[in-house]
Design a protein around this motif. Sequence first.
Motif, short mmCIF file in Angstrom:
data_model
loop_
_atom_site.label_atom_id
_atom_site.label_comp_id
_atom_site.label_asym_id
_atom_site.label_seq_id
_atom_site.Cartn_x
_atom_site.Cartn_y
_atom_site.Cartn_z
N ARG A 34 0.82 -1.20 0.00
CA ARG A 34 0.00 0.00 0.00
C ARG A 34 0.87 1.26 0.00
O ARG A 34 0.54 2.25 -0.65
CB ARG A 34 -0.93 -0.01 1.21
N TYR A 35 1.97 1.20 0.75
CA TYR A 35 2.88 2.35 0.78
C TYR A 35 3.46 2.62 -0.61
O TYR A 35 3.46 3.76 -1.08
CB TYR A 35 4.00 2.09 1.79
N GLY A 230 6.08 20.40 -2.38
CA GLY A 230 5.12 19.76 -1.47
C GLY A 230 5.78 18.64 -0.70
O GLY A 230 6.99 18.40 -0.82
N PRO A 231 5.01 17.91 0.09
CA PRO A 231 5.57 16.77 0.83
C PRO A 231 6.09 15.73 -0.15
O PRO A 231 5.57 15.58 -1.26
CB PRO A 231 4.37 16.24 1.64
N SER A 232 7.12 15.00 0.28
CA SER A 232 7.62 13.93 -0.59
C SER A 232 6.54 12.86 -0.74
O SER A 232 5.77 12.62 0.19
CB SER A 232 8.88 13.32 0.00
N PRO A 233 6.45 12.26 -1.91
CA PRO A 233 5.43 11.22 -2.10
C PRO A 233 5.52 10.11 -1.06
O PRO A 233 4.50 9.59 -0.62
CB PRO A 233 5.74 10.70 -3.52
N GLY A 234 6.78 9.78 -0.65
CA GLY A 234 6.94 8.73 0.35
C GLY A 234 6.41 9.16 1.71
O GLY A 234 5.72 8.40 2.39
N ALA A 235 6.74 10.41 2.13
CA ALA A 235 6.27 10.90 3.43
C ALA A 235 4.75 11.03 3.43
O ALA A 235 4.09 10.71 4.44
CB ALA A 235 6.91 12.25 3.73
N LEU A 236 4.19 11.47 2.32
CA LEU A 236 2.74 11.58 2.23
C LEU A 236 2.07 10.21 2.29
O LEU A 236 1.04 10.03 2.96
CB LEU A 236 2.37 12.30 0.93
N ALA A 237 2.67 9.24 1.60
CA ALA A 237 2.14 7.87 1.66
C ALA A 237 2.25 7.30 3.06
O ALA A 237 1.34 6.61 3.54
CB ALA A 237 2.87 6.98 0.66
N LEU A 238 3.37 7.61 3.74
CA LEU A 238 3.56 7.11 5.10
C LEU A 238 2.55 7.73 6.05
O LEU A 238 2.04 7.04 6.95
CB LEU A 238 4.99 7.43 5.55
N SER A 239 2.23 8.99 5.87
CA SER A 239 1.26 9.64 6.75
C SER A 239 -0.14 9.09 6.54
O SER A 239 -0.98 9.12 7.46
CB SER A 239 1.25 11.15 6.50
N ASN A 240 -0.43 8.56 5.35
CA ASN A 240 -1.75 7.99 5.07
C ASN A 240 -1.82 6.51 5.39
O ASN A 240 -2.89 5.90 5.28
CB ASN A 240 -2.11 8.19 3.59
N LEU A 241 -0.66 5.93 5.78
CA LEU A 241 -0.62 4.49 6.01
C LEU A 241 -1.54 4.03 7.14
O LEU A 241 -2.12 2.94 7.04
CB LEU A 241 0.83 4.06 6.30
#
Length: 532
Positions: A34-35, A230-241
């Motif tokens: 998912r990440y 903007g936020p890095s795609p990885g950090a944004l994905a991690l925050s939505n995890l």
Amino acid sequence: MQTAQRILRGYRRRRLIVCIALAVLALLLTLSARYVAERNINEQRVLAFNQRVIGTLENILIPLEQANKDIVPLVGIPCQAAQLKMSEYAARLQTVRSIGLIKDDILYCSSIFGSRAVPVNLLQPRLPSALPLLFLTIDHSLLKGSPILLSWIPSANSSHDGVMQIINIELLTGLILEPERPWVSRAVLNVADSHLEYGKGLLQQISVEAGMVSHQIASERFAFSVMTIGPSPGALALSNLPTQLPLALILSMLIGYITWLATANRMSFSWEINVGLASREFEVFCQPLVSARNLQCVGVELLLRWNNPRQGWISPDVFIPLAEQQNLIAPLTRFVLEETVSYLDIFPKSRDFHIGLNVAASHFHEGEIIADLRRSWFPAHAPQKLTLELTERDALPDVDHRVVRDLQSMGVELAIDDFGTGQSSLAYLETLNPNVLKIDKSFTAAIGTDAVNSTVTDIIIALAQRLGIDLVAEGVETPQQADYLRSHGVNVLQGYLYARPMPLSEFPRWLRGNNMPPPRHNGHPIPVIPLR
């Protein structure tokens, strides 16, 4: 030596560890997938934003190229003749604020103001230029102080002549540079060394905040680029995890449950027994039975031993009850029977010599034991007499009596093992009509004591003699016990006093005069374990 509880706990523990490990792995893989998917989606959204801005601006500038080709020839024509045509182009292009004609460094005609006589460098210090230019600047004529995008096309004959087109870029930025949160926090149009950011106007330098990342794409056709911050795609994905956690937990628990079901056979005692049979980890031992009168060997009881390389020596008191619970006692009995048939030559070839084989009551159902004997024992034409020993701890009343009668008609004798310790019932002594009663070692051990078991021993002996049933005493360990049993009419004795259980291969040597088997077998110590 292992205990049943320890072995079963070990299997449950290993199954639980495997299930938890796979559940955790499934959880991690699900969250990781998912990440990665969310990160890729975020990257695609940022890229799509940039490409949309690039495409929109290119669609605006492409018509200007054609307009420039038509307007550049107007340079030098009197303003009265050129203004109308420039106004038509400005109206048609919509995004163009104004068009100006420059001759000899002088802005002499404007699509809005008509005739003028203003040095162009007073309005835009970069002009005139021998090269085409596209840059961001501030409007000094119409909407003073507002950002504009200026396009300069010089005439072919002179660097002091050309066409200046002013695009109302401030209006466009409100349409194309509005951020798409949370993927794009800031959007910046870069032209030459100037930057136009949505909501902030024209900037000379762009700074990126801590924790933010920038993505920049340049136009392949025009001299400008778009930067998104903007936020890095990885950090944004991690925050939505965390929002993916409930589904991942459900999936991981499902995987763990499926694993628990799938390993029920693979990681169980039944699987261990099947592996043991396939790997020939089991070995058949025998313990001699001797005549109480002359101490001559008159038979053997076959015993199964298991040297499990994963668990060590496992006592029959452990694996036989577990095998019965798992409905695997019949395969073990078949193994003992087949091994015995292959060793028949080591036993005295006499009908008076008995070979005792422990059989579970469940093996009698639907004549299964008869089918097994017909498959292995009877084709061997063994001269010895076969005795099937049923332990009284089994559900003896459930034994198929017709199968018992068929076996006895085939010359197979029936013995009741451990008599007096289990479901005692005089009724099934008559229905089963056993040939032999085997006195349990607990009663033999009570001989010479005041224990109640000592009295029970006398009762068992008297009962067997009254019914005409032969007796075998198990667990004889002292001469006093042997003398007592001999004096009370017990004709066959079995126990450590005469021999411990030994591998079949060692029986001939014992029979020639050795009373005890060697202390080691195949390089491994032979454990002192119960008979069954």
